[in-house]
Design a protein around this motif. Structure first.
Motif, short mmCIF file in Angstrom:
data_model
loop_
_atom_site.label_atom_id
_atom_site.label_comp_id
_atom_site.label_asym_id
_atom_site.label_seq_id
_atom_site.Cartn_x
_atom_site.Cartn_y
_atom_site.Cartn_z
N LYS A 140 -11.78 10.63 -9.66
CA LYS A 140 -12.46 11.85 -9.25
C LYS A 140 -11.56 12.65 -8.30
O LYS A 140 -11.46 13.88 -8.40
CB LYS A 140 -13.76 11.48 -8.54
CG LYS A 140 -14.78 10.77 -9.40
CD LYS A 140 -15.72 11.72 -10.08
CE LYS A 140 -16.86 10.98 -10.75
NZ LYS A 140 -17.80 11.87 -11.43
N ALA A 141 -10.92 11.95 -7.37
CA ALA A 141 -10.04 12.63 -6.41
C ALA A 141 -8.87 13.30 -7.12
O ALA A 141 -8.47 14.41 -6.75
CB ALA A 141 -9.54 11.63 -5.38
N LYS A 142 -8.31 12.64 -8.13
CA LYS A 142 -7.23 13.26 -8.90
C LYS A 142 -7.69 14.56 -9.54
O LYS A 142 -6.96 15.55 -9.57
CB LYS A 142 -6.73 12.30 -9.98
CG LYS A 142 -5.89 11.15 -9.44
CD LYS A 142 -5.66 10.09 -10.50
CE LYS A 142 -4.95 10.61 -11.73
NZ LYS A 142 -4.78 9.57 -12.76
N GLY A 143 -8.92 14.55 -10.05
CA GLY A 143 -9.44 15.78 -10.64
C GLY A 143 -9.55 16.89 -9.63
O GLY A 143 -9.25 18.07 -9.93
N VAL A 144 -9.97 16.55 -8.40
CA VAL A 144 -10.06 17.56 -7.34
C VAL A 144 -8.68 18.12 -7.02
O VAL A 144 -8.49 19.34 -6.86
CB VAL A 144 -10.72 16.97 -6.10
CG1 VAL A 144 -10.66 17.95 -4.93
CG2 VAL A 144 -12.18 16.59 -6.38
#
Length: 630
Positions: A140-144
């Motif tokens: 999820k953090a990579k997507g952000v």
């Protein structure tokens, strides 16, 4: 100054936000201030969990110092922080409330309808993602980060993970891509308390050399004492100064339950295999001792302050059995006479009822850790050699993560028994990540798989024998709350696939249900309807993806109206199976039909209020049935 003394047993104490503000305002040193804040939030975390009657105390305490450092000193206004592990939610809530980022009233509404969910949920301010299901945070953090780059936004992203959570393969899938893209904006903090749900990580699935593993994926790796604010400050400074061009992981060595000797894992005896404070509210004597200790620690770190007190409302505990406990004893009995039986577990040996089996047959017990996909495929290998594997986890994880692996086992035509605890809407306190209300639809089409939900202890014992003797694979769906009195003594009728049993004789209005929750509510609704002159026939149909056409035709011939009530979403569950079979029967003048179930994402709260919110309480069911008769 008002506080809870050792002699008081009717009150719980918390620290008001005004007191937290006053204390923090009087401390200039950033490390002392963060230490004091962590001490205060631990008091409020304990209060919240005690008032709710459940929650995750050990994980909240182990992460408290890291969260205090982040919220007070490290996060810029636009930076993003979230917890991937989710079990630290009470502690994170307490910290956000203490800083005025959440309403103070929410201190009293943990795991209540309209309050704070048992696991982080996007409906709560400052919760960007739902967590509780593990292993998704880094992705999820990579997507952000990717979105921020496209949008030209300067934002640092911090993710907190647990070390037990690192058994989930998705974490490791996420690492290489972050390094390849040079995601210097991303920092992962591992709350390395070395204990997962049941026991020590090293005894389940040893993570080995974490520093070497993260380094091998191209990440900068730092390590520190996660309870020492000076160490934390220096480590975050090093991360910014020396590794700004690539993703970094900070391995924060912590102690589960830290900050309170009563709860700290360091106080475990050498012969203790299970940490007692992972979930649930501690016993009253543990609370009183821990509160006094936490209060003394807070005074040492920030000076005297006052406390407000609120009335203790402990949850009412029914003395009826829980089906997973009954199941566990029955499985151990089966294993004593059938050497083929092997039990596999996904770090939930207590909650799945497997302690009796583990104690009696340690060589036939396989602890797979937080890795359901691996566990289900291991079961396929055991079945290949002619053994009879029983696979265990929470229903919410067992039907979803290894769905492809379950299908592969099915295509190989080998028998595996899947046992999902915590099935259905209740308990509602953990929140929707743990409320399995789509498991039937996810598994109903598996070739050769029968879905069976027992309603009583006797039916559960019969279900274990059925699992052993049937040639088919079985998904055994077990509700984990105490059996309601209405179903606790229900006898076990012969388990014939697709056929049900009338548990209350009534008139030509018929309601079908399965499992202890639905049947108990239907039986109560029937009593309420009887008072108005309507006699409801209640039928227990424990087969959720099978219905015998002949049996249903006979039942339909004695009904003017047929209701199917289920502890599941209204799509893809038992009502759909019954309705399709009715249509295919082509009966002359079939009964009017209505399926009743969960329509929306499950709510979090007290069990009674959540049943009512979803229209599944006895009162709501009686009203629904009355309306459809008019």
């Amino acid at each position: 100054m008002a506080a809870t003394s050792a002699g008081e047993t009717r009150t719980l104490a918390w620290v008001p936000v005004s007191e937290i503000t006053r204390v923090l305002g009087g401390i200039e040193d950033p490390c002392r201030r963060a230490h004091a804040f962590a001490s205060l939030t631990r008091i409020n975390t304990l209060y919240m969990i005690m008032r709710a009657g459940s929650g995750h105390l050990g994980s909240s305490f182990s992460a408290a110092d890291v969260i205090s450092r982040l919220l007070l000193e490290e996060l810029r206004e636009d930076d993003l922080f979230f917890s991937s592990k989710g079990h630290d939610a009470p502690g994170l809530y307490a910290a956000l409330i203490g800083l005025g980022k959440l309403e103070e009233d929410l201190l009293h509404r943990l795991r209540r309808l309209g309050g704070l969910p048992g696991h982080p949920d996007v409906g709560t301010p400052h919760m960007p993602f739902n967590t509780g299901s593990l292993g998704m945070g880094i992705s999820k953090a990579k997507g952000v980060v990717l979105a921020n780059r496209l949008l030209g936004r300067d934002q640092r992203v911090y993710v907190l993970t647990g070390d037990g959570e690192l058994q989930e393969g998705q974490n490791w899938e996420a690492l290489a891509g972050a390094a390849r893209s040079g995601m210097g904006e991303l920092t992962v903090i591992v709350d390395h308390n070395k204990i997962q749900s049941d026991t020590w990580v090293r005894d389940v699935s040893d993570l080995g050399d974490l520093e070497a593993k993260f380094t091998a994926f191209g990440w900068a790796v730092l390590r520190c004492d996660g309870h020492d604010q000076e160490h934390l400050a220096a480590t975050f400074a090093r991360r910014a100064d020396e590794h700004a061009d690539r993703p970094a992981v900070i391995i924060a060595d912590t102690v589960k339950g830290a900050g309170c000797a009563r709860f700290a894992a360091t106080s475990m005896r050498e012969d203790e295999w299970r940490y007692r404070f992972h979930s649930g509210a501690p016993a009253r004597e543990d609370y009183l001792a821990a509160h006094g200790e936490l209060l003394e620690a807070a005074r040492d770190s920030c000076g005297p302050f006052g406390l407000s007190t609120g009335e203790d409302r402990p949850p009412v505990k029914l003395q009826t059995p829980k089906l997973p406990e009954v199941y566990g004893e029955a499985l151990a009995t089966l294993a004593a006479r059938d050497a083929r039986v092997i039990a596999l577990d996904a770090d939930l040996v207590l909650d799945t009822g497997l302690i009796p089996f583990w104690r009696r047959f340690p060589l036939r017990f396989v602890e797979c850790g937080i890795a359901e996909q691996d566990m289900v495929s291991i079961a396929g290998g055991l079945a290949y050699r002619g053994l009879l594997p029983f696979v265990h986890s929470f229903s919410c994880f067992l039907h979803a993560r290894p769905n492809e692996q379950i299908y592969t086992n099915a295509t190989e035509g080998r028998k595996v028994i899947y046992v999902g605890s915590l099935a259905g809407l209740l308990p509602a306190a953990p929140g929707h990540s743990h409320q399995a209300v789509r498991d039937v639809s996810a598994l109903a089409a598996m070739p050769g798989l029968v879905i069976l939900e027992p309603a009583s202890p006797e039916e559960t014992r019969a279900a274990v024998d059925f699992c052993a003797n049937t040639p088919q694979s079985v998904y055994l769906r077990l509700v984990s709350v105490p059996c309601p009195p209405e179903t606790a003594t229900l006898p076990a009728a012969p388990l014939v696939p697709g056929r049900g049993t009338v548990v209350r004789e009534g008139g030509r209005t018929v309601a079908i249900g399965s499992g202890p929750i639905v049947l108990a509510q239907l039986l109560r609704a029937a009593e309420a309807l009887a008072a108005t002159g309507l006699e409801l026939t209640v039928v227990n149909l424990p087969w959720l993806n099978r219905v015998d056409a002949g049996w249903l035709a006979d039942l339909a011939g004695r009904a003017d109206r047929l209701f199917v009530v289920e502890n599941h979403y209204t799509r893809g569950g038992q009502a759909d199976v019954v309705a399709r079979t009715l249509l295919e029967l082509g009966l002359p003048g079939p009964p009017a039909f209505l399926g009743i179930g969960v329509e929306d994402v499950p709510r979090c709260g007290r069990d009674d209020e959540v049943l009512a919110a979803h229209g599944l309480s006895a009162e709501h069911l009686a009203d629904t049935i009355r309306k459809h008769l008019s």
